[in-house]
Each structure stands twice: as C-alpha cells, then as structure tokens.
Design a protein around this motif. Sequence first.
Motif, short mmCIF file in Angstrom:
data_model
loop_
_atom_site.label_atom_id
_atom_site.label_comp_id
_atom_site.label_asym_id
_atom_site.label_seq_id
_atom_site.Cartn_x
_atom_site.Cartn_y
_atom_site.Cartn_z
N MET A 1 0.84 -1.19 0.00
CA MET A 1 0.00 0.00 0.00
C MET A 1 0.88 1.24 0.00
N TYR A 66 1.64 -5.15 -12.39
CA TYR A 66 0.96 -4.58 -11.22
C TYR A 66 -0.17 -5.51 -10.76
N GLU A 70 -0.80 -7.25 -7.11
CA GLU A 70 -1.89 -6.76 -6.25
C GLU A 70 -3.05 -7.73 -6.07
N ARG A 119 7.04 -10.45 -4.56
CA ARG A 119 5.87 -9.58 -4.80
C ARG A 119 6.11 -8.18 -4.25
N LYS A 123 6.51 -4.69 -6.31
CA LYS A 123 5.62 -3.56 -6.02
C LYS A 123 6.42 -2.32 -5.66
N TYR A 132 3.64 4.00 -10.74
CA TYR A 132 2.40 4.44 -10.08
C TYR A 132 2.02 5.84 -10.55
N ASP A 225 -4.26 0.83 -6.01
CA ASP A 225 -3.52 1.54 -4.98
C ASP A 225 -3.07 2.91 -5.48
#
Length: 349
Positions: A1, A66, A70, A119, A123, A132, A225
Amino acid sequence: MSSMFSIRLPKELLRRMRERRDINWADALRNAIRSILNEPILPVTIEKLINSLRASNEWEMLLCLYLKVELLSSHYVLRNLEIMYPGRATEIVDRLNSMLREHGIDPNLNGSFDGVSIRDLVKEGLLMYGVYDRFEKDVREKLSKESWDISKAVWLLSQYFIDDPHSEYETALWVEPHGFIRTLSIMLDREDITDIVNRLVEIGLVFKDYYSSRAYSHEILVGADYSRPIFIEFSTNKSYLSYSVDFLRNEDFLAFLYWLSEDHAPDFRAVIEYEEENAKRSFKGSKSFDEVLKELVRRGIVLIDYWPHRHKVGRRSSMPSHWVYKLTPIAKKEILPRLLVEALKRSQR
C-alpha cells in the motif's frame, strides 16, 4: 500500500524545478530519501525488468505486472486485462511471463530475496520508478473525459473506500460488489450497470478480484492503490451531496434515520438478507421505504453495503448474508451536526 507525502518549497525553487521537465522530481525525491535512510537497493534483476519495460513504453505489460502483484486471484489478472484489452489479454500475460523467466523471476512472483517477498520487491520497484505516477496520471486524464454517470460511480466508490480522508491509517480499497451495484443502480436509475463497472476497469481505476478463505468466498471490487489520491479527492466533493435545511426537517428523512438507528448505531443498520422485507415494514414514514431510500441514495446521503455469507470456522459460527444500510461518510460529516443543531433549536422553542 502506497502513501502520499507533501512538502513546502520556496516559490523560486519550485519554479526552477518546473523548468527542468527532463527530471522526474518524484523519482529524485524517492531516491534521495532511500539514500539518506541507507535503504537497500532493489535486486538488479527487478530493477532491470521494470526499467526495460518503461524504456520500451510497455505500459500494458507493466499494468499486467501490477495486477500480478496486487490481485489475490491469478485468474482475475486475465479477466481484468480482457476487459481492458479485448482479445489481447493472453498475449500480454504470455509476453510478460516469458520476460520474467528470462530475468530468472518466477511468473507467479513466488519466492523471496534477502527475506523480502518477490511480490513486495516488484511492487516497491513499480512505485520507486514512477510507474504508479504514470498510472495515476493516465487515470486522471481518462476520467476528465468521462460522463457524469462515471463520475457518480467514482464518487460512490470513494464513499465505500474512504471513511476519513484525513486519517493516518489507510484502509484497504475494496468492496463486495452486491451493495455497490445495487446502490449505483438506484443512483443512476438503471437496472443494469455492468457497462459502468467494466468502464471503471477499462480506465484502470478499479479491478475485479476474488477473495477466498475458510470463512469467505466471494468476488470483490478493488480500487487501484495508485488511485487512492483520486478516491480521497472524490470523497470530499460536496457537489454529489444534495440537501437543504427544509430537507433536514422532512418527516420521511427523520423517519428513515429513526429506522436506521433501531438496532444500535445512529448511522447504519444491518439486516439479514432474507429478513429485509420484514425489516422494511417497521419504517414509519408517509411514503414507502423504497421511495424514501431511492431519494436518499440519489441525494448522496445513503448507500447500501453487503456482508457476504460467512461459513462456520473453528469457534466462529456461520453468519447469513446481510444488507447494510448506512449514511455516506460525507453525509455523516455534513448532515449529522446540522441535525443536532436543528434538534437544539426545536428544544428551545
């Protein structure tokens, strides 16, 4: 997150930064913070993978990556991509899997490096190298061209996702879709909103996923996110909330609030799914329950949530499905204090 962080800068320094369009200042700041904190760098293989995809403008592949990171269900990676890129989903997944293998990374992102899961490392890489930021920018651009119905749907989702936009604790962005679909259908006065939900997926704002445990097994709708700032902005938008002082004195509205608070809390009521019609009969307004509910939903005051069936696990008993009626977070903030003022005025007459 991920979390947002903002700083104040002198105007002259900000002006000079804006002149340097060749520099990604978000990337530069993230790297500076990591350097000062002496944080370990990402594994070279993950860094090379993400940077090579960025350099080649393979944003579809990065989105697939992504989703692999997620989503709870690997099957839903393909389902979401098929909505976004009809007829090309399998090709995108296969290409990414092949590239992951070439870099020595398991396509399912299993395993760890120095005690950190692959993972989490992937991320972190997507976040650190500006992926992002790009995804958020793309979503904002797409939303700016969408219809009012889509904007309403995003606002409604924000009321499910963001209870307090100023809270330091960040809740997970997901909702069991039954309640959202029912509420949005009332809000838009449409029986079928499948195209709206699919459009939200196409935009990259939300994704379909599947939650499975010993107690629960059901589909969920997950907010991206990177879209959290967008949902926070929508959650405080008062233009979707419609009421007046006269409305606060409306007997049907007050009767609904009384019905809502019959059990415990003044702002929500959970009703077992198969007992819903019986519960509606206790409503004491001049109009029918459904008429009043429809008006309150369209005014942005009430939403309907859904608690799925819970299986018996260990000492926890099973629980039937519930419909949950509750005030939207923005309605609680804007309307409940005014109701208290109105009540005090009445008591002083």
